[in-house]
Design a protein around this motif. Structure first.
Motif, PDB file in Angstrom:
ATOM      1  N   VAL A 151       0.833  -1.197   0.000  1.00  0.00           N
ATOM      2  CA  VAL A 151       0.000   0.000   0.000  1.00  0.00           C
ATOM      3  C   VAL A 151       0.872   1.254   0.000  1.00  0.00           C
ATOM      4  O   VAL A 151       0.571   2.245  -0.667  1.00  0.00           O
ATOM      5  CB  VAL A 151      -0.937  -0.011   1.227  1.00  0.00           C
ATOM      6  CG1 VAL A 151      -1.723   1.292   1.312  1.00  0.00           C
ATOM      7  CG2 VAL A 151      -1.894  -1.191   1.156  1.00  0.00           C
ATOM      8  N   ALA A 152       1.972   1.197   0.749  1.00  0.00           N
ATOM      9  CA  ALA A 152       2.877   2.347   0.829  1.00  0.00           C
ATOM     10  C   ALA A 152       3.458   2.686  -0.543  1.00  0.00           C
ATOM     11  O   ALA A 152       3.564   3.858  -0.917  1.00  0.00           O
ATOM     12  CB  ALA A 152       3.995   2.066   1.824  1.00  0.00           C
ATOM     13  N   ARG A 153       3.823   1.651  -1.303  1.00  0.00           N
ATOM     14  CA  ARG A 153       4.399   1.899  -2.630  1.00  0.00           C
ATOM     15  C   ARG A 153       3.362   2.512  -3.555  1.00  0.00           C
ATOM     16  O   ARG A 153       3.661   3.435  -4.318  1.00  0.00           O
ATOM     17  CB  ARG A 153       4.927   0.596  -3.235  1.00  0.00           C
ATOM     18  CG  ARG A 153       5.546   0.785  -4.623  1.00  0.00           C
ATOM     19  CD  ARG A 153       5.981  -0.507  -5.255  1.00  0.00           C
ATOM     20  NE  ARG A 153       7.173  -1.048  -4.627  1.00  0.00           N
ATOM     21  CZ  ARG A 153       7.203  -2.170  -3.935  1.00  0.00           C
ATOM     22  NH1 ARG A 153       6.094  -2.874  -3.765  1.00  0.00           N
ATOM     23  NH2 ARG A 153       8.320  -2.614  -3.400  1.00  0.00           N
ATOM     24  N   VAL A 154       2.123   2.005  -3.480  1.00  0.00           N
ATOM     25  CA  VAL A 154       1.049   2.555  -4.313  1.00  0.00           C
ATOM     26  C   VAL A 154       0.805   4.019  -3.982  1.00  0.00           C
ATOM     27  O   VAL A 154       0.712   4.875  -4.871  1.00  0.00           O
ATOM     28  CB  VAL A 154      -0.248   1.738  -4.123  1.00  0.00           C
ATOM     29  CG1 VAL A 154      -1.423   2.447  -4.781  1.00  0.00           C
ATOM     30  CG2 VAL A 154      -0.090   0.338  -4.707  1.00  0.00           C
ATOM     31  N   ALA A 155       0.723   4.331  -2.685  1.00  0.00           N
ATOM     32  CA  ALA A 155       0.450   5.709  -2.253  1.00  0.00           C
ATOM     33  C   ALA A 155       1.593   6.652  -2.616  1.00  0.00           C
ATOM     34  O   ALA A 155       1.370   7.837  -2.875  1.00  0.00           O
ATOM     35  CB  ALA A 155       0.203   5.738  -0.749  1.00  0.00           C
ATOM     36  N   ARG A 156       2.800   6.131  -2.655  1.00  0.00           N
ATOM     37  CA  ARG A 156       3.963   6.977  -2.914  1.00  0.00           C
ATOM     38  C   ARG A 156       4.209   7.184  -4.408  1.00  0.00           C
ATOM     39  O   ARG A 156       4.590   8.281  -4.835  1.00  0.00           O
ATOM     40  CB  ARG A 156       5.193   6.353  -2.255  1.00  0.00           C
ATOM     41  CG  ARG A 156       6.463   7.192  -2.354  1.00  0.00           C
ATOM     42  CD  ARG A 156       7.619   6.568  -1.598  1.00  0.00           C
ATOM     43  NE  ARG A 156       8.037   5.288  -2.142  1.00  0.00           N
ATOM     44  CZ  ARG A 156       7.790   4.108  -1.586  1.00  0.00           C
ATOM     45  NH1 ARG A 156       7.094   4.048  -0.444  1.00  0.00           N
ATOM     46  NH2 ARG A 156       8.192   2.979  -2.134  1.00  0.00           N
TER      47      ARG A 156
END
Length: 313
Positions: A212-217
């Motif tokens: 999720v962090a990679r998607v949001a970033r």
């Protein structure tokens, strides 16, 4: 008609053999792309002795997108007419590939992708936060790509026709996890017909590498670039129609109304004086008209989703 399977592989040495064995005889070629896998997944695939298997080894790890581009090129060189992406981690049932291939073989579409959102059992088991996040991402991808009728944009179970793939500039496709979305956005620019195929979700004990962090970033900026590129090319370079005019009028109106409204609100707070009715209308009218024009342009955009299959495009 030659059908080829493309398997990008990274840390899937435990699953790759079972995946290849499950690939049916309808596939004439199986291209395994070893993305500099530390577990030597490519060697595991080659050791199976399946004559259909061709192993492509990358010198450096480039990501799923880079691996797929190498795999596509290898499959095209082998003469493939339909190219199917099957992940090497076992989350896709190769037997379901026939449902992706059918609309392409029958001349109904250029590109087919899986859609797990029609699997009600999977939806019921999905955490609400993840379901909400997937829904939001799907809506943003609809706007960025122009394919308003598709869902589950990160689904990696896909099939594409040779002619459609050759119309794309493969070297410009995203090399990472944005690959499927970037491909979808670029398919719109060549007016490819895309169909969603309902396929059940299939999860094992393997961890997901898409965080999720990679998607949001990473995804928001890439989606914004894809959206702006599509608007520029679709409505101001490749064509100029009423949606183009509506956008040219709507954007300045919304900017003028928004900026003026903030300015007048700050002045009202600082002075303690209520703005006049004329000032309120000066702000409200451009915003109302701008929103109406924007909604009209969106309606035209939704109606413009490619629907007509063009043979030998």
């Amino acid at each position: 008609m030659i059908v080829a399977a493309i398997l990008p592989c990274y840390r899937v040495s435990r699953q790759i053999a079972a995946v290849i064995r499950a690939i049916g005889p309808e596939f004439a070629q199986i291209v395994v792309v070893d993305d500099c896998c530390p577990e030597s997944s490519g060697e595991v695939a080659a050791a199976l002795g399946d004559p259909r298997v061709t192993v492509v080894k990358r010198a450096v790890n480039g990501g799923v997108g880079a691996a797929m581009v190498d795999g596509y090129r290898a499959a095209l060189a082998l003469g493939a007419d339909i190219l199917v992406k099957i992940d090497g981690d076992g989350q896709m049932a190769p037997a379901d590939a026939a449902r992706l291939i059918r609309p392409l073989a029958e001349g109904e579409a250029d590109y087919a992708k899986g859609n797990r959102f029609r699997d009600f059992k999977a939806l019921a088991a999905m955490p609400p936060a993840r379901l909400f996040g997937n829904s939001v991402l799907s809506f943003l991808v609809k706007a960025a790509s122009g394919y308003w009728t598709v869902m589950d944009p990160t689904n990696g179970f896909t099939a594409i026709r040779r002619e459609t793939l050759e119309a794309l500039m493969l070297e410009r496709l995203d090399s990472g996890y944005f690959f499927e979305i970037d491909l979808l956005c670029r398919l719109y620019l060549v007016e490819a017909v895309v169909v969603d195929i309902a396929l059940p979700a299939r999860y094992g004990d393997e961890p997901s590498s898409l965080s999720v962090a990679r998607v949001a970033r990473q995804f928001p900026a890439k989606l914004a670039r894809a959206f702006l590129r599509r608007l520029l090319l679709r409505y101001f370079v490749h064509d100029f129609n009423m949606a183009s005019i509506y956008l040219l009028l709507a954007v300045p109106m919304l900017l003028f109304g928004g900026i003026t409204g903030v300015f007048e609100w700050v002045r009202s707070v600082e002075s303690g004086q209520v703005r006049s009715a004329g000032t309120v209308m000066l702000v409200a009218m451009p915003v109302i008209l701008g929103l109406q024009l924007l909604l009209q342009s969106i309606a035209i955009d939704i109606a413009a989703v490619p629907k007509r299959f063009v043979k030998n495009r």
